[in-house]
Design a protein around this motif. Structure first.
Motif, mmCIF file in Angstrom:
data_model
loop_
_atom_site.group_PDB
_atom_site.id
_atom_site.type_symbol
_atom_site.label_atom_id
_atom_site.label_comp_id
_atom_site.label_asym_id
_atom_site.label_seq_id
_atom_site.Cartn_x
_atom_site.Cartn_y
_atom_site.Cartn_z
ATOM 1 N N VAL A 4 8.673 -20.130 -56.377
ATOM 2 C CA VAL A 4 8.091 -19.059 -56.799
ATOM 3 C C VAL A 4 6.602 -19.583 -57.444
ATOM 4 O O VAL A 4 5.515 -19.227 -57.241
ATOM 5 N N LEU A 5 6.984 -20.662 -58.294
ATOM 6 C CA LEU A 5 5.978 -21.386 -58.990
ATOM 7 C C LEU A 5 5.955 -22.783 -58.309
ATOM 8 O O LEU A 5 6.638 -23.471 -57.950
ATOM 9 N N PRO A 6 4.421 -23.158 -57.942
ATOM 10 C CA PRO A 6 3.268 -22.679 -58.704
ATOM 11 C C PRO A 6 2.528 -21.592 -57.511
ATOM 12 O O PRO A 6 1.474 -21.000 -57.489
ATOM 13 N N ALA A 7 3.601 -20.870 -56.489
ATOM 14 C CA ALA A 7 2.918 -20.060 -55.510
ATOM 15 C C ALA A 7 2.352 -18.868 -56.050
ATOM 16 O O ALA A 7 1.365 -18.666 -55.686
ATOM 17 N N LEU A 8 3.066 -18.299 -57.041
ATOM 18 C CA LEU A 8 2.479 -16.939 -57.518
ATOM 19 C C LEU A 8 1.243 -17.124 -58.364
ATOM 20 O O LEU A 8 0.510 -16.369 -58.089
ATOM 21 N N LEU A 9 1.056 -18.202 -58.937
ATOM 22 C CA LEU A 9 -0.250 -18.560 -59.827
ATOM 23 C C LEU A 9 -1.123 -18.846 -58.837
ATOM 24 O O LEU A 9 -2.564 -18.393 -58.852
ATOM 25 N N ASP A 10 -0.976 -19.386 -57.664
ATOM 26 C CA ASP A 10 -1.944 -19.876 -56.823
ATOM 27 C C ASP A 10 -2.560 -18.508 -55.968
ATOM 28 O O ASP A 10 -3.668 -18.468 -55.694
ATOM 29 N N PHE A 11 -1.397 -17.722 -55.660
ATOM 30 C CA PHE A 11 -2.013 -16.160 -55.160
ATOM 31 C C PHE A 11 -2.833 -15.558 -55.969
ATOM 32 O O PHE A 11 -3.627 -14.836 -55.640
ATOM 33 N N LEU A 12 -2.458 -15.590 -57.394
ATOM 34 C CA LEU A 12 -3.166 -14.860 -58.379
ATOM 35 C C LEU A 12 -4.438 -15.271 -58.296
ATOM 36 O O LEU A 12 -5.541 -14.394 -58.495
ATOM 37 N N ARG A 13 -4.609 -16.713 -58.417
ATOM 38 C CA ARG A 13 -6.042 -17.196 -58.374
ATOM 39 C C ARG A 13 -6.859 -16.832 -57.040
ATOM 40 O O ARG A 13 -8.072 -16.484 -57.149
ATOM 41 N N ALA A 14 -6.308 -16.803 -55.969
ATOM 42 C CA ALA A 14 -6.941 -16.389 -54.739
ATOM 43 C C ALA A 14 -7.210 -15.008 -54.749
ATOM 44 O O ALA A 14 -8.306 -14.665 -54.262
ATOM 45 N N ALA A 15 -6.509 -14.259 -55.268
ATOM 46 C CA ALA A 15 -6.635 -12.745 -55.528
ATOM 47 C C ALA A 15 -8.059 -12.714 -56.459
ATOM 48 O O ALA A 15 -8.932 -11.757 -56.265
ATOM 49 N N LYS A 16 -8.014 -13.329 -57.586
ATOM 50 C CA LYS A 16 -9.194 -13.403 -58.435
ATOM 51 C C LYS A 16 -10.463 -13.623 -57.864
ATOM 52 O O LYS A 16 -11.605 -12.979 -58.141
ATOM 53 N N ARG A 17 -10.414 -14.840 -56.918
ATOM 54 C CA ARG A 17 -11.546 -15.044 -56.222
ATOM 55 C C ARG A 17 -12.137 -14.023 -55.556
ATOM 56 O O ARG A 17 -13.384 -13.872 -55.128
ATOM 57 N N HIS A 18 -11.343 -13.372 -54.661
ATOM 58 C CA HIS A 18 -11.704 -12.177 -53.983
ATOM 59 C C HIS A 18 -12.052 -10.532 -54.783
ATOM 60 O O HIS A 18 -12.134 -9.844 -53.956
#
Length: 395
Positions: free
Chosen positions: A84-98
């Motif tokens: 789950v981590l760091p995948a969840l944080l990585d996904f949130l960062r990607a979402a924020k970029r977009h």
């Protein structure tokens, strides 16, 4: 953090698929790519599984998850391993970029050790979510969170088995049943959200997170008891997230007529859907459309009576559908479009999905780019009632 409702979000649901469908061709191998495709279709929010029970147990462990089904296109149809981590944080960062806001939820996926059953009390349950939010906060990503749904479609046993664990054990002990007894023989009935226990569970669990993060919106999403909302205490919820479909609601007999019973490991339900699903709808379109629109009116009334805004991320036509021989998408798109336009006109929705099939694994819907763009434009240009638009100023 808590949004201002200047206009509705065009939201979709990527459930546990965002992490579990990452094998070649599964749709979510490259988060930047699929988020870019989402934005191109006009969406600006997504609801995903946050796995709070696994985060609380060991966020960096590789977990072996069991399939909740093999007939649906959400998640993996077989055993899958996730961290789950760091995948969840990585996904949130990607979402924020977009520029995509993220709603967190949980379907409480079952791992080999059934870790989800560790939530013995509302406080335990709230602590799971608090720890998840703290990881997000420490990564400076709390501003990506749109709202937090503590449990998908609460309190259905399939997603909230921990709520029934104590009663299950009492039932088994009371009748001195042998070990080979089927689980269905001792499983207690679905608990009502109007019951004191369920209300207490919702209130106390949310209080744990709200005490530390008071500026987030919290809810428990629902799909049952929508017509009896008057008897339910939802004062602890900041927003409402009902799930509404034409095929299965208190005003519709569609699934009963066609013989669909949510078969998770058998093709029988889909065989019946192929055989008479479209025909049954088209021969009774006025009846089933009326049932769908009546349910939209019902949840809009719930929102008006409570003063709470509506999000919807699972909705409108058939509950379960997929790319499959004999299943065309055109009639699903047609039902969905009419429902989106009807719901958007109520002024009570601050986040509207086009469908729970709005993901890359549902090729027949995902490829209809202009259809998505038209409906997301309708959503983002629809009205929001004054009491909801000023909500953030009142708290």
């Amino acid at each position: 953090m808590r949004p201002t409702f200047d206009r509705p979000f065009a939201i979709t649901m990527w459930d546990f698929s965002w992490l579990e469908r990452r094998w070649p061709g599964a749709g979510y191998e490259d988060w930047d790519q699929v988020l870019a495709e989402l934005v191109d279709r006009g969406y600006d929010a997504v609801r995903i599984e946050a796995y709070p029970h696994l985060v609380a147990a060991d966020p960096y462990r590789t977990w072996e998850l069991l399939p909740v089904w093999n007939q649906q296109s959400w998640g993996a149809p077989s055993i899958v391993h996730v961290q789950v981590l760091p995948a969840l944080l990585d996904f949130l960062r990607a979402a924020k970029r977009h520029g995509v806001a993220v709603a967190l939820s949980s379907w409480f996926r079952e791992d080999r050790d059934n870790t989800r059953m560790a939530a013995h009390t509302p406080t335990d349950f709230g602590q799971m979510w608090l720890q998840t939010l703290q990881h997000i906060d420490q990564a400076d990503l709390l501003d990506t969170i749109l709202y937090v749904d503590f449990c998908n479609e609460f309190p259905l046993e399939i997603w909230a088995p921990w709520l029934y664990a104590d009663q299950l054990l009492r039932n088994a002990a009371r009748y001195d049943l042998p070990a080979e007894t089927l689980l269905t023989d001792v499983m207690p009935g679905i608990q009502s959200r109007a019951s004191d226990r369920v209300v207490d569970w919702m209130r106390r669990s949310i209080e744990v997170a709200r005490e530390v993060y008071p500026d987030l919106d919290y809810t428990y999403s629902t799909t049952t008891e929508l017509t009896t909302w008057q008897s339910q205490d939802v004062s602890m919820l900041d927003v409402l997230e009902p799930h509404v479909w034409l095929a299965d609601n208190d005003y519709s007999d569609y699934y009963k007529v066609i013989g669909y019973n949510y078969e998770r490991f058998s093709t029988i339900g889909y065989d019946n859907l192929v055989r008479i699903g479209r025909q049954t709808y088209e021969e009774n379109r006025e009846k089933y459309d009326a049932a769908l629109f009546r349910m939209i009116d019902t949840v809009a009334d719930w929102s008006r009576a409570t003063g709470k805004a509506l999000y919807i991320t699972e909705c409108w036509s058939i509950v379960d559908y997929k790319d499959w021989p004999g299943l065309e998408w055109d009639w699903i798109l047609d039902i969905t479009a009419r429902a989106v336009e009807y719901a958007a006109a109520t002024g009570r929705f601050v986040g509207i999905a086009t469908s729970n099939f709005c993901g890359p694994q549902f090729v027949g819907m995902w490829r209809e780019i202009e259809w998505h763009q038209r409906l997301t434009s309708v959503i983002k240009n629809s009205p929001i009632d004054e009491d909801l638009r000023t909500r953030s100023l009142d708290r």
